[in-house]
Design an enzyme around this catalytic site. Structure first.
Site, PDB file in Angstrom:
ATOM      1  N   ASP A 137      20.892 -10.353 -38.965  1.00 40.55           N
ATOM      2  CA  ASP A 137      20.579  -9.003 -39.439  1.00 40.55           C
ATOM      3  C   ASP A 137      21.850  -8.163 -39.594  1.00 40.55           C
ATOM      4  O   ASP A 137      22.887  -8.450 -38.977  1.00 40.55           O
ATOM      5  CB  ASP A 137      19.679  -8.280 -38.433  1.00 40.55           C
ATOM      6  CG  ASP A 137      18.255  -8.818 -38.422  1.00 40.55           C
ATOM      7  OD1 ASP A 137      17.978  -9.821 -39.100  1.00 40.55           O
ATOM      8  OD2 ASP A 137      17.423  -8.210 -37.726  1.00 40.55           O
ATOM      9  N   HIS A 173      23.261 -11.250 -35.221  1.00 41.81           N
ATOM     10  CA  HIS A 173      23.824 -10.281 -36.159  1.00 41.81           C
ATOM     11  C   HIS A 173      25.177 -10.807 -36.640  1.00 41.81           C
ATOM     12  O   HIS A 173      26.066 -11.043 -35.807  1.00 41.81           O
ATOM     13  CB  HIS A 173      23.979  -8.919 -35.478  1.00 41.81           C
ATOM     14  CG  HIS A 173      22.669  -8.335 -35.019  1.00 41.81           C
ATOM     15  ND1 HIS A 173      22.043  -8.734 -33.861  1.00 41.81           N
ATOM     16  CD2 HIS A 173      21.862  -7.409 -35.598  1.00 41.81           C
ATOM     17  CE1 HIS A 173      20.899  -8.068 -33.740  1.00 41.81           C
ATOM     18  NE2 HIS A 173      20.763  -7.249 -34.779  1.00 41.81           N
TER      19      HIS A 173
HETATM   20 NI    NI Z   1      19.146  -4.294 -37.662  1.00 41.92          NI
END
Ligand code: NI
Length: 246
Positions: A53, A195
């Site tokens: 993400d 991430h």
């Molecule tokens: Ni996010």
């Protein structure tokens, strides 16, 4: 027939076959036990989907893509619109290398806090940006922070993909701890959240790939996981993992 059903039948099954053909045969995956999936013969699993993400980020995402390419691994990237700006070539590289791209809103907004106009400004603008870059319209949605409500589901016009394994990589950037959490918790069909904006998370991802591949896991995109399970994702429905049928 829904767009997703068409996409999986026309494209993702072929991608699954291609992706797995590139993976060295691993005895840990169940010896010679292979099952037929349409015309493609794919290993029985286990399977796992790595998802990233908040990117892309030019300082970290290319390092991750290099490492995934070296290992023949495809992943899924839920991108933020404002981070796509200036990184358009990176998005096209992802698409070209067989990764799946998904929506994470234009400005990382909490979707349950938005009215309809706000929702469409965040989600449809990113969808249009991605369509212009990669030439298709089907993108899954991951709400920032996993925050959503019934209106989010109604407005999504996309399957909603959450996760089942979360090492909270944003909290400490501690690769050893993150790898340990993931290895202790990952089972067949899980969706792992990381991430790609942190160097430590890139290290975590590549170490996890090496460790789980040595145990016989195959890494696939979320849509490949649907194809492998013989499921068609539905717009507005929430998915956290795709374990094998009981
Ligand atoms: Ni996010």
């Amino acid at each position: 027939m829904s767009n997703w059903k068409k996409r999986l039948e026309a494209g993702a099954l072929a991608l699954v076959a291609l992706a797995l053909a590139a993976v060295p045969y691993c005895p840990a995956a169940g010896g010679g036990d292979r099952q037929a999936l349409g015309e493609a013969k794919i290993p029985a699993g286990p399977y796992v989907a790595l998802t990233f993400d908040d990117g892309p980020r030019d300082a970290t995402t290319p390092v991750l893509l290099d490492g995934l390419a070296q290992r023949g691994v495809r992943a899924t990237f839920f991108v933020i619109g404002e981070n796509v700006e200036g990184n358009e070539l990176l998005l096209q590289r992802m698409e070209g290398e067989g990764h799946q791209i998904g929506l994470h809103t234009y400005h990382h907004k909490m979707l349950d806090q938005l009215n309809a106009a706000g929702f469409y400004a965040e989600v449809d603008s990113l969808r249009a940006t991605l369509t212009a870059l990669v030439g298709r319209e089907e993108f899954m949605l991951r709400p920032p922070y996993g925050m959503m409500n019934a209106a989010t589901q109604t407005r999504a016009a996309a399957p909603i993909v959450l996760w089942s394994v979360d090492p909270e990589d944003w909290s400490d950037r501690d690769t050893a701890r993150q790898v340990s959490v993931i290895l202790d918790n990952t089972q067949d069909g899980d969706i792992i959240l990381l991430h790609d904006i942190y160097p430590a998370s890139v290290d975590t991802a590549l170490q996890v790939v090496d460790a789980l591949m040595s145990k016989g896991f195959h890494f696939v995109t979320v849509e490949q996981l649907f194809a492998i399970r013989g499921k068609t994702p539905e717009n507005g429905k929430v998915y956290r993992k795709l374990p094998p049928e009981e």
